[in-house]
Write a protein that holds these residues in place. Structure first.
Motif, PDB file in Angstrom:
ATOM      1  N   ILE A   4      25.143  36.617  -8.875  1.00  0.00           N
ATOM      2  CA  ILE A   4      25.084  36.634 -10.347  1.00  0.00           C
ATOM      3  C   ILE A   4      24.226  37.781 -10.882  1.00  0.00           C
ATOM      4  O   ILE A   4      24.095  37.945 -12.096  1.00  0.00           O
ATOM      5  CB  ILE A   4      24.576  35.299 -10.899  1.00  0.00           C
ATOM      6  CG1 ILE A   4      23.145  34.994 -10.403  1.00  0.00           C
ATOM      7  CG2 ILE A   4      25.514  34.174 -10.499  1.00  0.00           C
ATOM      8  CD1 ILE A   4      22.589  33.682 -10.923  1.00  0.00           C
ATOM      9  N   GLY A   5      23.640  38.586  -9.943  1.00  0.00           N
ATOM     10  CA  GLY A   5      22.937  39.786 -10.358  1.00  0.00           C
ATOM     11  C   GLY A   5      21.582  39.563 -10.975  1.00  0.00           C
ATOM     12  O   GLY A   5      21.134  40.362 -11.796  1.00  0.00           O
ATOM     13  N   ASN A   6      20.891  38.480 -10.587  1.00  0.00           N
ATOM     14  CA  ASN A   6      19.518  38.231 -11.129  1.00  0.00           C
ATOM     15  C   ASN A   6      18.511  39.199 -10.519  1.00  0.00           C
ATOM     16  O   ASN A   6      18.650  39.598  -9.383  1.00  0.00           O
ATOM     17  CB  ASN A   6      19.095  36.795 -10.810  1.00  0.00           C
ATOM     18  CG  ASN A   6      19.652  35.842 -11.857  1.00  0.00           C
ATOM     19  OD1 ASN A   6      20.173  36.275 -12.877  1.00  0.00           O
ATOM     20  ND2 ASN A   6      19.536  34.545 -11.601  1.00  0.00           N
ATOM     21  N   LEU A  33      31.214  40.440  -2.420  1.00  0.00           N
ATOM     22  CA  LEU A  33      30.689  39.396  -3.302  1.00  0.00           C
ATOM     23  C   LEU A  33      31.716  38.960  -4.330  1.00  0.00           C
ATOM     24  O   LEU A  33      31.806  37.778  -4.677  1.00  0.00           O
ATOM     25  CB  LEU A  33      29.422  39.886  -4.001  1.00  0.00           C
ATOM     26  CG  LEU A  33      28.207  40.197  -3.099  1.00  0.00           C
ATOM     27  CD1 LEU A  33      27.027  40.646  -3.953  1.00  0.00           C
ATOM     28  CD2 LEU A  33      27.822  38.985  -2.274  1.00  0.00           C
ATOM     29  N   LYS A  34      32.503  39.894  -4.836  1.00  0.00           N
ATOM     30  CA  LYS A  34      33.495  39.572  -5.864  1.00  0.00           C
ATOM     31  C   LYS A  34      34.643  38.721  -5.321  1.00  0.00           C
ATOM     32  O   LYS A  34      35.365  38.079  -6.095  1.00  0.00           O
ATOM     33  CB  LYS A  34      34.058  40.851  -6.482  1.00  0.00           C
ATOM     34  CG  LYS A  34      34.776  41.767  -5.511  1.00  0.00           C
ATOM     35  CD  LYS A  34      35.293  43.017  -6.196  1.00  0.00           C
ATOM     36  CE  LYS A  34      35.936  43.976  -5.210  1.00  0.00           C
ATOM     37  NZ  LYS A  34      37.093  43.375  -4.506  1.00  0.00           N
ATOM     38  N   ASP A  35      34.821  38.706  -3.990  1.00  0.00           N
ATOM     39  CA  ASP A  35      35.923  37.949  -3.392  1.00  0.00           C
ATOM     40  C   ASP A  35      35.525  36.531  -3.001  1.00  0.00           C
ATOM     41  O   ASP A  35      36.377  35.731  -2.599  1.00  0.00           O
ATOM     42  CB  ASP A  35      36.448  38.674  -2.142  1.00  0.00           C
ATOM     43  CG  ASP A  35      37.108  40.000  -2.486  1.00  0.00           C
ATOM     44  OD1 ASP A  35      37.610  40.131  -3.612  1.00  0.00           O
ATOM     45  OD2 ASP A  35      37.117  40.897  -1.629  1.00  0.00           O
ATOM     46  N   ILE A  36      34.238  36.221  -3.122  1.00  0.00           N
ATOM     47  CA  ILE A  36      33.765  34.901  -2.687  1.00  0.00           C
ATOM     48  C   ILE A  36      34.292  33.815  -3.619  1.00  0.00           C
ATOM     49  O   ILE A  36      34.196  33.927  -4.843  1.00  0.00           O
ATOM     50  CB  ILE A  36      32.224  34.869  -2.638  1.00  0.00           C
ATOM     51  CG1 ILE A  36      31.721  35.800  -1.529  1.00  0.00           C
ATOM     52  CG2 ILE A  36      31.718  33.454  -2.385  1.00  0.00           C
ATOM     53  CD1 ILE A  36      30.211  35.906  -1.459  1.00  0.00           C
ATOM     54  N   PRO A  53      36.854  32.809  -9.036  1.00  0.00           N
ATOM     55  CA  PRO A  53      35.814  33.494  -8.270  1.00  0.00           C
ATOM     56  C   PRO A  53      34.471  32.778  -8.420  1.00  0.00           C
ATOM     57  O   PRO A  53      34.160  32.230  -9.478  1.00  0.00           O
ATOM     58  CB  PRO A  53      35.772  34.895  -8.902  1.00  0.00           C
ATOM     59  CG  PRO A  53      37.092  35.046  -9.590  1.00  0.00           C
ATOM     60  CD  PRO A  53      37.490  33.683 -10.040  1.00  0.00           C
ATOM     61  N   TYR A  54      33.669  32.802  -7.375  1.00  0.00           N
ATOM     62  CA  TYR A  54      32.408  32.078  -7.388  1.00  0.00           C
ATOM     63  C   TYR A  54      31.442  32.649  -8.425  1.00  0.00           C
ATOM     64  O   TYR A  54      30.646  31.916  -9.008  1.00  0.00           O
ATOM     65  CB  TYR A  54      31.766  32.114  -5.999  1.00  0.00           C
ATOM     66  CG  TYR A  54      30.708  31.065  -5.806  1.00  0.00           C
ATOM     67  CD1 TYR A  54      31.044  29.745  -5.554  1.00  0.00           C
ATOM     68  CD2 TYR A  54      29.354  31.396  -5.879  1.00  0.00           C
ATOM     69  CE1 TYR A  54      30.075  28.773  -5.382  1.00  0.00           C
ATOM     70  CE2 TYR A  54      28.375  30.431  -5.701  1.00  0.00           C
ATOM     71  CZ  TYR A  54      28.745  29.129  -5.453  1.00  0.00           C
ATOM     72  OH  TYR A  54      27.774  28.166  -5.288  1.00  0.00           O
ATOM     73  N   ILE A  55      31.526  33.946  -8.661  1.00  0.00           N
ATOM     74  CA  ILE A  55      30.641  34.565  -9.655  1.00  0.00           C
ATOM     75  C   ILE A  55      30.915  33.992 -11.049  1.00  0.00           C
ATOM     76  O   ILE A  55      29.998  33.830 -11.865  1.00  0.00           O
ATOM     77  CB  ILE A  55      30.803  36.112  -9.650  1.00  0.00           C
ATOM     78  CG1 ILE A  55      29.774  36.755 -10.576  1.00  0.00           C
ATOM     79  CG2 ILE A  55      32.223  36.518 -10.022  1.00  0.00           C
ATOM     80  CD1 ILE A  55      29.746  38.265 -10.470  1.00  0.00           C
ATOM     81  N   GLU A  56      32.156  33.655 -11.307  1.00  0.00           N
ATOM     82  CA  GLU A  56      32.527  33.068 -12.595  1.00  0.00           C
ATOM     83  C   GLU A  56      31.992  31.643 -12.718  1.00  0.00           C
ATOM     84  O   GLU A  56      31.523  31.229 -13.785  1.00  0.00           O
ATOM     85  CB  GLU A  56      34.054  33.079 -12.729  1.00  0.00           C
ATOM     86  CG  GLU A  56      34.581  32.601 -14.058  1.00  0.00           C
ATOM     87  CD  GLU A  56      36.089  32.660 -14.114  1.00  0.00           C
ATOM     88  OE1 GLU A  56      36.711  31.678 -14.584  1.00  0.00           O
ATOM     89  OE2 GLU A  56      36.652  33.684 -13.677  1.00  0.00           O
ATOM     90  N   ILE A  72      21.733  34.054  -1.828  1.00  0.00           N
ATOM     91  CA  ILE A  72      23.069  34.653  -1.949  1.00  0.00           C
ATOM     92  C   ILE A  72      23.610  34.468  -3.368  1.00  0.00           C
ATOM     93  O   ILE A  72      24.191  35.397  -3.952  1.00  0.00           O
ATOM     94  CB  ILE A  72      24.026  34.038  -0.909  1.00  0.00           C
ATOM     95  CG1 ILE A  72      23.558  34.380   0.507  1.00  0.00           C
ATOM     96  CG2 ILE A  72      25.448  34.548  -1.134  1.00  0.00           C
ATOM     97  CD1 ILE A  72      24.362  33.720   1.609  1.00  0.00           C
ATOM     98  N   ILE A  73      23.421  33.278  -3.943  1.00  0.00           N
ATOM     99  CA  ILE A  73      23.857  33.053  -5.334  1.00  0.00           C
ATOM    100  C   ILE A  73      23.112  33.958  -6.282  1.00  0.00           C
ATOM    101  O   ILE A  73      23.688  34.522  -7.224  1.00  0.00           O
ATOM    102  CB  ILE A  73      23.653  31.560  -5.707  1.00  0.00           C
ATOM    103  CG1 ILE A  73      24.587  30.669  -4.927  1.00  0.00           C
ATOM    104  CG2 ILE A  73      23.883  31.354  -7.211  1.00  0.00           C
ATOM    105  CD1 ILE A  73      24.349  29.183  -5.128  1.00  0.00           C
TER     106      ILE A  73
END
Length: 395
Positions: free
Chosen positions: A393-395, A342-345, A213-216, A388-389
């Motif tokens: 990442i929740g900043n 967002l979690k699927d990106i 996942p991109y968030i990772e 978007i990034i």
């Protein structure tokens, strides 16, 4: 920028490497070409029919018994020139269709080597055998292609080689559904890196990372809080944020390129035809059935509306409730183009299309792909990507 691309003929192609040896033929759609060939021959017949003598045509005696019309028909082009143009257009369609029918590539893969035989109409057949280990990776790219005023994207997954003549297609489609999953599957089965074309050139990824996942991936960069908003926002982008956390990115400027001028030309030409047909509606009713005339008007209007959409469409990106929602807007009309959690990106990439010399932002999940900012400058795409990034990442 990388222009190291090979010419593939298909719009739908799959090399099924699950069953070896695998073989597939890369060629243009036979259904479309045979239909075009028939249409071209029909136009040639209509064009040459005028020049045939009444005796050969077999209508001289029939025409003598027909009632004479007293309606004066004014033409801007003489019948001789008009019929000659019809014949030439038909002959051109026949020639192009015949050439495309004769072009094809036979591609075979046995698990270790690639075998390709290429057939062209004006040159000798060529063939080569190349070991798989000589290929650099599995590349995903987008090719912009155009039929007259209509344009689409062709999504190509291919084995990339430094020699363009040895680049081999694995999958080609005009649909972007499940695109990343298919790209990842080929890369993992062949145990080769995934390659894309970005604004900085060729980008290579380990095939194992294509599933992450991109968030990772982004969390490992340790970006500072609200890093995106420290960057200068381009003037042609509007950004709004609500207290509830929802954010809106809106592109309020229209950018033009060579294809935009083609759309503008189509609006002028087909608009003039529509106006001319409307002025001469009563005359046309005497020679054309109402249903056929209505279809003609609908066709002209459809082309005009399509060209307007292609010319003035703008993007609106909504970041809300852990989702990205993209709208296409023209005037007061707003159409939802796609939505991704967002979690699927799995990827947010600035890609480059060499054939159209355009940049765009691709937001990719396993099931869907959304394109943003077609024709936007790179600095605008980078700013949107950063926002978007920052949200992911929740900043």
């Amino acid at each position: 920028m990388c222009k190291n691309n090979s010419d593939h003929f298909s719009h739908r192609f799959t090399l099924n490497i699950d069953k070896l040896p695998a073989q597939a033929i890369d060629c243009f759609s036979r259904t479309i070409l045979i239909s075009a060939l028939f249409l071209g021959l029909l136009l040639c017949f209509f064009g040459i029919y005028y020049f045939l003598s009444p005796t050969l045509a077999g209508i001289a005696d029939i025409e003598k018994n027909l009632p004479q019309t007293h309606i004066k028909i004014h033409t801007l082009v003489s019948p001789v020139i008009f019929n000659a143009l019809i014949f030439l257009i038909g002959a051109g369609i026949v020639l192009v269709s015949s050439v495309k029918l004769a072009r094809y590539k036979i591609i075979r893969f046995d698990g270790s080597n690639i075998y390709v035989k290429k057939h062209l109409i004006f040159s000798q057949d060529t063939s080569f055998t190349e070991p798989l280990y000589n290929y650099i990776g599995v590349r995903l790219r987008v090719k912009f292609y155009q039929f007259g005023i209509f344009n689409k994207n062709k999504f190509i997954i291919e084995l990339y080689h430094k020699d363009p003549s040895k680049i081999v297609p694995l999958y080609i489609s005009t649909s972007k559904r499940h695109l990343r999953r298919i790209w990842r599957t080929y890369a993992q089965k062949l145990k080769m890196p995934g390659i894309t074309i970005s604004e900085k050139g060729m980008v290579s990824r380990n095939f194992n990372d294509l599933s992450r996942p991109y968030i990772e991936v982004a969390s490992q960069w340790h970006l500072p809080k609200n890093f995106a908003y420290a960057q200068e926002k381009p003037a042609y982008i509007t950004f709004k944020s609500r207290k509830t956390g929802e954010k809106m990115i809106k592109i309020h400027k229209t950018f033009f390129d060579a294809y935009s001028f083609l759309s503008a030309f189509a609006i002028i030409v087909f608009g003039a035809l529509l106006i001319y047909a409307g002025i001469n509606h009563n005359v046309m009713e005497n020679h054309v059935s109402p249903n056929l005339l209505l279809m003609f008007y609908a066709f002209l209007l459809s082309v005009i509306l399509y060209s307007l959409l292609n010319l003035f469409i703008k993007d609106i990106i909504i970041l809300a409730h852990n989702q990205i929602i993209v709208f296409r807007k023209i005037g007061l009309l707003k159409i939802r183009d796609g939505i991704i959690d967002l979690k699927d990106i799995k990827g947010i990439d600035i890609n480059y299309t060499p054939t159209a010399d355009r940049y765009f932002l691709a937001i990719i999940s396993d099931k869907n792909t959304i394109f943003i900012g077609n024709k936007l400058p790179v600095d605008g795409l980078r700013w949107i990507r950063s926002v978007i990034i920052n949200e992911i990442i929740g900043n």
